[in-house]
Design a protein around this motif. Sequence first.
Motif, short mmCIF file in Angstrom:
data_model
loop_
_atom_site.label_atom_id
_atom_site.label_comp_id
_atom_site.label_asym_id
_atom_site.label_seq_id
_atom_site.Cartn_x
_atom_site.Cartn_y
_atom_site.Cartn_z
N PHE A 163 22.96 25.90 -4.64
CA PHE A 163 23.21 27.19 -5.13
C PHE A 163 23.25 28.19 -3.80
O PHE A 163 22.45 28.33 -3.11
CB PHE A 163 21.85 27.49 -5.68
CG PHE A 163 21.49 26.92 -7.25
CD1 PHE A 163 21.87 27.72 -8.21
CD2 PHE A 163 21.07 25.75 -7.46
CE1 PHE A 163 21.79 27.32 -9.39
CE2 PHE A 163 21.14 24.99 -8.58
CZ PHE A 163 21.58 26.03 -9.86
N PHE A 164 24.75 28.73 -4.05
CA PHE A 164 24.81 29.78 -3.14
C PHE A 164 26.05 30.55 -3.71
O PHE A 164 27.13 29.99 -4.05
CB PHE A 164 25.88 28.92 -1.90
CG PHE A 164 26.33 29.88 -0.83
CD1 PHE A 164 25.70 30.94 -0.55
CD2 PHE A 164 27.67 29.81 -0.25
CE1 PHE A 164 26.10 31.78 0.55
CE2 PHE A 164 28.04 30.85 0.57
CZ PHE A 164 27.30 32.01 1.03
N GLU A 165 25.42 31.49 -4.43
CA GLU A 165 26.24 32.52 -5.31
C GLU A 165 25.67 33.69 -5.46
O GLU A 165 24.49 33.80 -5.25
CB GLU A 165 26.82 31.76 -6.48
CG GLU A 165 25.41 31.35 -7.07
CD GLU A 165 25.54 30.08 -8.09
OE1 GLU A 165 25.06 30.30 -9.26
OE2 GLU A 165 25.85 29.18 -7.79
N PRO A 166 26.28 34.73 -6.02
CA PRO A 166 25.71 36.00 -6.35
C PRO A 166 24.38 35.94 -7.07
O PRO A 166 24.43 34.92 -8.00
CB PRO A 166 26.69 36.90 -6.95
CG PRO A 166 27.61 36.50 -6.38
CD PRO A 166 27.74 34.84 -6.51
N HIS B 49 22.88 33.45 3.14
CA HIS B 49 22.29 32.07 3.04
C HIS B 49 22.54 31.66 1.73
O HIS B 49 22.47 32.42 0.81
CB HIS B 49 20.97 32.31 3.48
CG HIS B 49 20.55 32.21 4.95
ND1 HIS B 49 20.87 31.36 5.99
CD2 HIS B 49 20.35 33.52 5.72
CE1 HIS B 49 20.47 31.34 7.16
NE2 HIS B 49 20.31 32.61 7.18
N ALA B 50 22.50 30.46 1.52
CA ALA B 50 22.32 29.51 0.33
C ALA B 50 20.92 29.32 0.19
O ALA B 50 20.01 29.86 0.87
CB ALA B 50 22.97 28.09 0.43
N CYS B 51 20.31 28.95 -1.06
CA CYS B 51 19.04 28.64 -1.40
C CYS B 51 18.45 27.84 -0.25
O CYS B 51 19.04 27.01 0.19
CB CYS B 51 19.08 28.07 -2.86
SG CYS B 51 18.04 26.72 -3.00
N ARG B 52 17.23 28.21 0.01
CA ARG B 52 16.39 27.43 0.95
C ARG B 52 16.34 26.03 0.80
O ARG B 52 16.49 25.25 1.65
CB ARG B 52 14.94 28.22 1.19
CG ARG B 52 14.92 29.34 1.93
CD ARG B 52 13.59 29.90 2.05
NE ARG B 52 13.53 31.05 3.05
CZ ARG B 52 13.26 32.25 2.55
NH1 ARG B 52 13.49 32.45 1.21
NH2 ARG B 52 13.01 33.18 3.55
N GLY B 53 16.00 25.70 -0.51
CA GLY B 53 15.84 24.32 -0.65
C GLY B 53 17.15 23.49 -0.75
O GLY B 53 17.26 22.30 -0.16
N HIS C 298 28.41 29.25 10.07
CA HIS C 298 26.86 29.89 10.68
C HIS C 298 26.07 28.73 10.60
O HIS C 298 25.32 28.89 11.81
CB HIS C 298 26.87 30.80 9.58
CG HIS C 298 25.19 31.52 9.98
ND1 HIS C 298 24.89 32.16 10.93
CD2 HIS C 298 24.34 31.33 9.08
CE1 HIS C 298 23.68 32.57 11.11
NE2 HIS C 298 22.94 32.09 10.09
N MET C 299 26.00 27.73 9.83
CA MET C 299 24.73 26.86 9.86
C MET C 299 25.18 25.54 10.38
O MET C 299 24.31 24.67 10.54
CB MET C 299 24.60 26.66 8.26
CG MET C 299 23.96 27.85 7.66
SD MET C 299 22.34 28.33 8.50
CE MET C 299 21.06 27.03 7.57
N SER D 287 19.60 24.54 1.31
CA SER D 287 19.80 24.41 2.65
C SER D 287 19.27 23.21 3.49
O SER D 287 19.64 22.78 4.44
CB SER D 287 19.69 25.63 3.25
OG SER D 287 20.44 26.88 2.70
N MET D 288 18.06 23.20 3.06
CA MET D 288 17.31 21.84 3.66
C MET D 288 17.74 20.67 3.21
O MET D 288 17.80 19.79 4.04
CB MET D 288 15.66 21.88 3.08
CG MET D 288 14.74 22.90 3.55
SD MET D 288 13.90 22.37 5.12
CE MET D 288 12.86 21.01 4.54
N VAL D 289 18.39 20.69 2.13
CA VAL D 289 19.17 19.18 1.83
C VAL D 289 20.45 19.20 2.63
O VAL D 289 20.82 17.92 3.32
CB VAL D 289 19.70 19.15 0.47
CG1 VAL D 289 20.54 17.98 0.11
CG2 VAL D 289 18.58 19.05 -0.53
#
Length: 261
Positions: free
Chosen positions: A91-94, A102-106, A144-145, A108-110
């Motif tokens: 989930f990375f979207e408006p 940033h994308a969703c924290r969860g 960035h990540m 991003s963890m994945v």
Amino acid sequence: MSSSAENGRKGGQPAMATPPVVSSQAWEAARQQLLVKEKALTRARDALAAERRRMPWMAVEKAYAFEGPAGKLSLLDLFDGRRQLIVYRAFFEPGVFGWPEHACRGCSMVADQVAHVAHLNARDTTLVFVSRAPQADIARLKAHMGWQMPWFTITDSFDADFGVDEWHGTNVFYRDGERVFRTYFINNRGDEQMGGTWNYLDMTPLGRQELWEDSPEGYPQTPTYKWWNWHDSYTADAPPDKKWVEVSDAGEAAFRKEHKE
């Protein structure tokens, strides 16, 4: 009282009910007792993966379109010429918390846990992430990540059709020529295990493709350990390095012994 409990109280935190401190002999006995259950869990995980390889397949009849760095692609294109495709919906979207930095924290963890994809590629498997964010934003986020996995933009109903429109999830597909099949899907806490090469391969229809696995007749399988390589040294159809074969023979013997216990 254990030292950890004392330190907890000194730090103003509630004392922890830590396990007892024992001798090295008692510690080893406890470890061996737990090891029995750990081995049983490993065998159960192997058996579950074997059952997963026998799951029925679902033909994907609809054409799906994605955007990539070089333009439009089909679902078939995402395989990048390989037989297996793993697609994680991030989930990375408006509208997603953190957008656009940033994308969703969860999710991003994945992404932070994903191993080098060269090892999956060596097993005829492609891993990709997909989101609804435009490619320019995805490229900026990856830079960035420090993420390296291929990441494409969903442009149609792919997410809704495959159960990942309102929550993250991982779909697995198999390509037979021009035909594409959905073979597996995992989400919720199942995604917690994703990131490692072995967990990804265990959810594919071909598995790890090693001789010890319980796979249907005719499935590709090679000797354990022999296909492993440095991630910058895989070459197509190259035989295993002779020195590595010598080193891995001892490991393979230990592996066979372990599986007999």
